[in-house]
Design an enzyme around this catalytic site. Structure first.
Site, PDB file in Angstrom:
ATOM      1  N   CYS A   1     -33.523   4.809   2.662  1.00 49.55           N
ATOM      2  CA  CYS A   1     -33.405   4.244   4.012  1.00 49.55           C
ATOM      3  C   CYS A   1     -33.610   5.333   5.054  1.00 49.55           C
ATOM      4  CB  CYS A   1     -32.036   3.599   4.187  1.00 49.55           C
ATOM      5  SG  CYS A   1     -31.745   2.987   5.848  1.00 49.55           S
TER       6      CYS A   1
ATOM      7  N   CYS B   1     -31.388   5.030   8.164  1.00 52.91           N
ATOM      8  CA  CYS B   1     -30.003   5.497   8.005  1.00 52.91           C
ATOM      9  C   CYS B   1     -29.934   7.022   7.974  1.00 52.91           C
ATOM     10  CB  CYS B   1     -29.399   4.995   6.700  1.00 52.91           C
ATOM     11  SG  CYS B   1     -29.824   3.313   6.273  1.00 52.91           S
ATOM     12  N   ASP B   2     -30.875   7.665   7.305  1.00 53.31           N
ATOM     13  CA  ASP B   2     -30.692   9.076   6.948  1.00 53.31           C
ATOM     14  C   ASP B   2     -31.594  10.066   7.696  1.00 53.31           C
ATOM     15  OD1 ASP B   2     -28.754   8.256   5.189  1.00 53.31           O
ATOM     16  OD2 ASP B   2     -30.132   8.082   3.501  1.00 53.31           O
TER      17      ASP B   2
END
Ligand code: NAP
Length: 309
Positions: free
Chosen positions: A136, A139-140
């Site tokens: 992801c 997200c990261d």
């Protein structure tokens, strides 16, 4: 005693499930939407959505999920957090077993359980998941400020997220197993024009190595030549697998990939059971068609219920 039977249960709250929830709530159907995680599904993994109509400047996946939920809630969406672990679809009244609560039954079921990222299945991937291996980028990505990351994959997700990663990482290397991307031309053009993205063609990732975190990505090209990329992170973005562990795949006649076939009205082979969104067996997985299928499924459920009575 808590209610345990509904005319309609919707399983999953991604774009398909939230749209089904909106239609069911607005039609004042006796309904329940069950979700085990956060509402939004895979759009929560998407940084920016440019091709959902009505948002001329685009919208973040998170904001779109929030708006879909708010819109359904305006019509008193009835929802529950719960994990459906199995179900019996052999009788006209369908029965859903939940992990931490009593079973629920329904006359019609719309399966919107979606899909999840496909892993590479190579040594080091599992061990370093969350320590430099990610599925992801949304997200990261912020963890990789001024670093060098690899993206594996050649589809829309890989290319879109490679572009997103350049907002943080100094350099993004996209690794694809062929010499041509699967992603749409508009995304390809953006990626090719981005000076911080380079490409390694005709190559597969074979091993991820590192002690505390990712340090090396081992590659093999289609001629058998091996190489090692010194890298700080690896984003594996190579497509999706169905979230089908709770489904009776034989009864639903799942396809070879475990996705659920339906007709154009989203009807599965089981009367009263519909499937919408990424869990459906189909070619095109877009937010817009997931939402459309959610609407279609509720209308099909209403027709089924009318014919029952
Ligand atoms: P996808 O379209 O299935 O692409 C998967 C990519 O990963 C392909 O390039 C494939 O290579 C590669 N791949 C698959 N297995 C691999 C393996 N074991 N090792 C190395 N590479 C592998 O998946 P996606 O990009 O996640 O997209 C999923 C769906 O969401 C698609 O329908 C897509 O159009 C949609 N989506 C749309 C947007 C948008 O419209 N902006 C954004 C994101 C996703 P090959 O090309 O060689 O098969």
């Amino acid at each position: 005693m808590a209610k345990t039977h509904y005319k309609l249960i919707i399983l999953g709250a991604g774009p398909a499930g939230l749209t089904a929830g909106l239609y069911a709530a607005r039609a004042k159907m006796d309904h329940l939407l069950i979700e085990k995680g956060a509402e939004g599904g895979q759009i929560l993994l998407t940084d920016w959505i440019d091709n959902y109509p009505g948002f001329p400047d685009g919208i973040s996946g998170f904001d779109l999920a929030e708006k879909m939920l708010a819109q359904a809630n305006r019509f008193e969406l009835n929802s529950l957090f719960g994990n459906v672990v199995s179900m019996d679809l052999t009788e006209p009244v369908k029965r859903l077993e939940l992990e931490d609560s009593d079973p629920l039954t329904c006359n019609t079921l719309i399966i919107c359980s979606g899909a999840h990222p496909r892993p590479l299945g190579i040594p080091g991937e599992k061990e370093l998941a969350g320590k430099g291996v990610s599925y992801c980028a949304t997200c990261d990505a912020p963890f990789y400020r001024n670093m060098h990351v690899a993206v594996v994959g050649g589809g829309n997700t890989a290319v879109q997220e490679a572009i997103h990663l350049t907002k943080f990482a100094d350099k993004v290397t996209l690794i694809h197993r062929r010499d041509e991307l699967r992603a749409t031309k508009i995304l390809q053009e953006k990626a090719f024009a981005n000076p911080n993205i380079d490409f390694i063609w005709n190559s597969n990732a074979t091993k991820i190595q590192g002690t505390e975190g990712v340090e090396e990505l081992h590659l093999k090209n289609n001629d058998g030549k091996e190489s090692v990329l010194k890298i700080d992170g690896v984003f594996v973005l190579i497509g999706v697998l169905p979230n089908n562990e709770m489904l009776p795949l034989d009864i639903l006649k799942a396809d070879a990939g475990g996705f659920i076939p339906t007709d154009l009205e989203t009807r599965t082979v089981v009367p009263g059971v519909l499937a919408a969104g990424d869990i459906r067996s189909k070619e095109v997985r877009q937010v817009i068609n997931a939402a459309g299928e959610g609407a279609t499924a509720v209308l099909a459920a209403e027709t089924y219920l009318t014919n029952l009575s």
